[in-house]
Scaffold this motif. Structure first.
Motif, mmCIF file in Angstrom:
data_model
loop_
_atom_site.group_PDB
_atom_site.id
_atom_site.type_symbol
_atom_site.label_atom_id
_atom_site.label_comp_id
_atom_site.label_asym_id
_atom_site.label_seq_id
_atom_site.Cartn_x
_atom_site.Cartn_y
_atom_site.Cartn_z
ATOM 1 N N TYR A 1 55.348 14.291 49.969
ATOM 2 C CA TYR A 1 56.667 14.755 50.418
ATOM 3 C C TYR A 1 56.557 15.483 51.754
ATOM 4 O O TYR A 1 57.400 15.321 52.638
ATOM 5 N N ALA A 2 55.482 16.275 51.928
ATOM 6 C CA ALA A 2 55.298 16.994 53.191
ATOM 7 C C ALA A 2 54.989 16.019 54.328
ATOM 8 O O ALA A 2 55.459 16.176 55.449
ATOM 9 N N ARG A 3 54.226 14.984 54.013
ATOM 10 C CA ARG A 3 53.762 14.027 55.039
ATOM 11 C C ARG A 3 54.861 13.052 55.433
ATOM 12 O O ARG A 3 55.061 12.767 56.603
ATOM 13 N N ASP A 4 55.583 12.532 54.428
ATOM 14 C CA ASP A 4 56.559 11.474 54.692
ATOM 15 C C ASP A 4 57.781 11.655 53.789
ATOM 16 O O ASP A 4 57.966 10.900 52.831
ATOM 17 N N PRO A 5 58.612 12.670 54.081
ATOM 18 C CA PRO A 5 59.746 12.935 53.187
ATOM 19 C C PRO A 5 60.705 11.750 53.095
ATOM 20 O O PRO A 5 61.333 11.543 52.051
#
Ligand code: NAD
Length: 239
Positions: free
Chosen positions: A44-48
């Motif tokens: 989620y942090a990398r590719d929301p």
């Protein structure tokens, strides 16, 4: 033998015949994705955008599926069971909820979605949870906190499942534990059977095939959930 305190754990297998794909298909992917790409806080942090899109599709899909005979049989059991009955589901769909809305349960019944719910969203800053039926935007402003976004109310790998204290307390007093449609690969859900055994409960597994933890169960009933679950419920209610 009669039982007073029942705990049932369900997994993706109970919803498979409704048309909701399970997680551990032969390719080890969930709807074509590796879990580390869509079901972890790091993803989620990398590719929301990818993560929100994945859950938006899962949420939309709920409009195309219905509870099946296994969900309905458990709802019938919840309506007629005289003792305590905790239904713990790992599923994030709402098929149990809909089956119980059709056949209201007796007092003494409760349902826990230990891995969260597609039809809820959570504020990243305050942790507050609300009902949610629409798509979520990539960075969806939270109505609860100026610094928060709304994320799916899903327990991702590496996060703590919900209401574990309630589940632990029910397992301590349960005398019958039934696991339905789960591969026994995701902890702590896969360890609930051991807790039930320590409490002296009889343990039953219902699954398409013996799960990874099949040896932990006193009885195994194998085949499609829409057949095995109604048969089992009928047997239990006739005691
Ligand atoms: P899993 O996909 O790892 O295992 C599913 C199990 O169900 C397998 O053992 C399989 O043999 C069995 N099964 C398949 N079809 C069946 C049928 N018709 N009748 C009876 N059994 C059947 O699922 P899991 O153990 O629940 O773990 C997956 C994780 O992924 C969970 O944490 C859950 O939150 C999430 N998930 C949820 C859904 C959903 O909400 N419906 C769907 C996929 C994944």
């Amino acid at each position: 033998m009669t039982y007073n305190s029942l705990v049932i754990l369900t997994g993706a297998g109970i919803s498979a015949e409704s048309g909701v794909p399970t997680f551990r298909a032969d390719d080890g992917l969930w709807m074509g994705h590796r879990i580390e790409d869509v079901a972890t806080p790091e993803a989620y942090a990398r590719d929301p955008a990818l993560v929100q899109d994945f859950y938006n599709k899962r949420r939309r899909q709920l409009g195309e599926v219905q509870p099946n005979a296994a969900h309905r049989a458990l709802a019938e059991l919840a309506a007629r069971w005289k003792g305590d009955f905790l239904l713990v589901t790992q599923n994030v769909d709402d098929l149990h909820d809909r089956a119980h809305a059709e056949t209201p349960p007796a007092t003494g019944f409760s349902l826990i979605h230990m891995h969260g719910e597609l039809l809820k969203a959570r504020c990243t800053a305050s942790g507050r949870v609300c009902d949610w039926v629409e798509d979520l935007d990539v960075r969806h402003d939270s109505p609860f906190h100026p610094d928060g976004w709304l994320r799916p109310h899903i327990v991702w790998f590496g996060e703590m499942p919900l209401a574990m204290h309630v589940i632990d307390a029910a397992l301590e007093r349960c005398d019958l534990f039934v696991s339905i449609g789960t591969s026994g690969a995701v902890y702590p859900a896969a360890g609930l059977v051991q807790q039930a055994r320590r409490a002296g409960a009889r343990t039953v597994e219902i699954n398409l095939e013996p799960s990874q933890g099949a040896r932990q169960f006193d009885e195994g009933l194998y085949g499609p959930a829409t057949e095995r679950v109604p048969e089992f419920v009928e047997r239990l209610l006739q005691r």
